[in-house]
Design a protein around this motif. Sequence first.
Motif, PDB file in Angstrom:
ATOM      1  N   VAL A 668      71.598  70.470  29.495  1.00 19.37           N
ATOM      2  CA  VAL A 668      71.839  71.700  30.242  1.00 19.37           C
ATOM      3  C   VAL A 668      73.143  72.319  29.733  1.00 19.37           C
ATOM      4  O   VAL A 668      74.226  71.747  29.889  1.00 19.37           O
ATOM      5  N   GLY A 669      73.052  73.488  29.121  1.00 23.22           N
ATOM      6  CA  GLY A 669      74.234  74.171  28.606  1.00 23.22           C
ATOM      7  C   GLY A 669      75.015  74.840  29.714  1.00 23.22           C
ATOM      8  O   GLY A 669      74.445  75.571  30.536  1.00 23.22           O
ATOM      9  N   VAL A 670      76.333  74.603  29.731  1.00 24.32           N
ATOM     10  CA  VAL A 670      77.188  75.208  30.753  1.00 24.32           C
ATOM     11  C   VAL A 670      78.288  76.074  30.141  1.00 24.32           C
ATOM     12  O   VAL A 670      79.088  76.654  30.866  1.00 24.32           O
ATOM     13  N   ARG A 671      78.345  76.146  28.822  1.00 24.16           N
ATOM     14  CA  ARG A 671      79.269  77.059  28.136  1.00 24.16           C
ATOM     15  C   ARG A 671      78.825  77.146  26.692  1.00 24.16           C
ATOM     16  O   ARG A 671      78.398  76.155  26.091  1.00 24.16           O
ATOM     17  N   GLY A 672      78.891  78.343  26.104  1.00 22.38           N
ATOM     18  CA  GLY A 672      78.458  78.520  24.729  1.00 22.38           C
ATOM     19  C   GLY A 672      79.328  79.501  23.969  1.00 22.38           C
ATOM     20  O   GLY A 672      79.723  80.549  24.501  1.00 22.38           O
ATOM     21  N   PHE A 673      79.658  79.144  22.719  1.00 19.41           N
ATOM     22  CA  PHE A 673      80.399  80.022  21.813  1.00 19.41           C
ATOM     23  C   PHE A 673      79.582  80.197  20.535  1.00 19.41           C
ATOM     24  O   PHE A 673      78.822  79.311  20.140  1.00 19.41           O
ATOM     25  N   TYR A 688      77.584  76.902  19.574  1.00 24.56           N
ATOM     26  CA  TYR A 688      78.149  75.626  20.000  1.00 24.56           C
ATOM     27  C   TYR A 688      78.128  75.588  21.521  1.00 24.56           C
ATOM     28  O   TYR A 688      78.649  76.492  22.177  1.00 24.56           O
ATOM     29  N   GLU A 689      77.553  74.526  22.075  1.00 19.56           N
ATOM     30  CA  GLU A 689      77.351  74.439  23.509  1.00 19.56           C
ATOM     31  C   GLU A 689      78.069  73.235  24.106  1.00 19.56           C
ATOM     32  O   GLU A 689      78.162  72.179  23.490  1.00 19.56           O
ATOM     33  N   GLN A 690      78.544  73.433  25.317  1.00 19.34           N
ATOM     34  CA  GLN A 690      78.996  72.317  26.144  1.00 19.34           C
ATOM     35  C   GLN A 690      77.876  72.006  27.129  1.00 19.34           C
ATOM     36  O   GLN A 690      77.294  72.906  27.734  1.00 19.34           O
TER      37      GLN A 690
END
Length: 705
Positions: A668-673, A688-690
């Motif tokens: 589950v992605g919670v931040r993406g750049f 890039y995902e957190q």
Amino acid sequence: MCFSPSLLNTAIVAALAVSPGAFASASTDNLPAVTAIERFTVQGDLRQQNAAQLAGSLSVATEQDLARQSVQHLDELLNQFANVNYSAGASRGRFIQVRGIGERSEFVDTINPSVGILIDGIDYSGLGISGISDIAQFEVFRGPEATRFGANALAGMLNLITNGPTDSAEGKASLTLANYDSYQLAGQFSNAINSQWGYSLSLEQQVSDGFIKNTHLNRDDTNNIDEFTGRFKLAFQPGDDLKLQLISHVVDQDNGYDAFSLDRDRTTLSDQPGQDKLRSKALALQADYRGLTFARLQGQLSWLDADMDYGFDEDWSHVGLHPDEYSTTDRYLRDREQLTLDYRLVSNDAGRLGASDWVLGVYAASKEFDLTRQFWNWDLWQADTFASALSRSNLALYTELSTPLFEQLTLVSGLRLERYEDEYADSSANQINNSDTMWGAKLSLNYQPSPQALIYLLASRGYKAGGVNGDALAKAADDNLNELLTKASFAPETLYNAEFGVKGTALDQSLVTRVAAFYMWRQDMQVKGWLNPDSGPQFAGFIDNAGSGRNYGIEIENRLQLHPQFTLMLSASWLKTKLGNYVTLDGDDFSGREQAQAPRFSYNLAADWYLSDALTFNVGLQGKDAFYYSDGHNQRSSRYELLNLRLSYQLQQWQLALWSRNALDQDVGVRGFYFGNDPRDGYEPHLYEQFAEPRRVGLSASYQF
């Protein structure tokens, strides 16, 4: 998944069908006590009233809702609510979005959050929430709530109330053990000293190695969790007319931060893992005086001091990875101190036939934000420091009037005028003063065909403050970044909301249904912008004003007692968003695109099955559509479904529970750049995902006395 007008019509009909005699034949004599659907009194509104009688989209959760999904932190709790999302970019989810509106990060520039957080009336907006084991009630307000909460509630407000003093000795101790070397130890105790004094104490320690494997350092704790939370309340009632309560909070968070991977998975290569630390302390004095003949005086004076240390390995790798590598870190040391006052008069006319009920209040706040950033200056090719100080003062007057028009029809009107003044200075010799007068309002027409049903039409206006783009100003001296001079500051944002809602409750509470349809206009919409002039590791961040935005959708909540041993809960939302005229400094045109962090749909389906008087099985399925990570690029998250399971056994004062969150082990992605950061592929741009937590399995035990 989508919602159609027929679904809205069905929900409205269901709500209107709930009459005093509905489900009268359903026997509740043998129901377990925990299955009863409570009549929640909303604590965060200007008047304490039943949630079913309050115009606006509102959700309320209690300790039972946390236990159902084995929730240990705010991150897991928010998945239960329709049209609520969050982003991380730190060790925890810290930035909240409601109906697609809200910030996603805070780096150099101080932001006015679109969705605020209150804990026992103390403003924790932008700091997030640590321990929630002592929760008494958690309220989620959706839509502009300027009349009540001011500039921190452009899109909504999260209001958490913790357990307080009791008339007799009560306590609870709990221990949770879980995979990833995790444990949570919590205890609460409350009692009365005598007829006038009472107290409560809550302590919680939460520890975990985190969910990242650093293969370079051969460690699995570089993204660890180590959080302590303590809360104390002391109540004093010198007479029948006056109640006083002193509140004290302490938070000590010593988390790691090593979340982003060049390989775009849960393995990192960092040689200098970052940190996400918080030390905060807060005090509040609450007063409730009933000695006036015409009104009740309520108020709170609060103080908070917080020191934050947030930093990360900027290259996400180690020396020796590649000949074209770089090796830098970025660190943000923040100090925040605030003093707030909120006092109001609430008339004693509530409930008197034909009488208007009014509220008149004043709010004042003084906040100091100090930042020291330690980073690598690519222009000077050396380590550098940037410092800034922002002093903000707020003063507001607000009022609300509830006027009965007919026996079943009431008009509620509210207005808030707020003035803010900023004094900003930084180490780049910038000194800027900003000020503005903002106003918010609401007007609702409430129709109650029966004591168990409410139909309302609501119009409201919210606002948030503008500010200074210190990062842009600091880098504007570079010949390549002169265009940033046009982004020295950003204007306040305004949000208009039109809403239609229906709420209904069966007489025996075997059915509760709520539906809200809304349409929101955003003016001078604040969006996060980035300039990357040389496609290298240097970025200049700033807040920009897009022309406008549109957010509209539907929210539905239902609780249904299908059988004395089986309860079903469903919340769901459909959301459509649109950016106005917005072209970035890089020339990318995002006009008309969906807004960031705004999933098209989300849902939470949960069931409580009481297998016996002692054994309970809880199951929950949560889903969310894909959404854009940013208003400045077109990368999206993945759609996901989360399965949560819990089997609990109650033995007198003991409870044992075996549980699993994210049982299907979804990423589950919670931040993406989106940019290039890997020298091994020539710094080719990637998403890039957190990621949030993977599959969790744990065992919890608690003893209540």
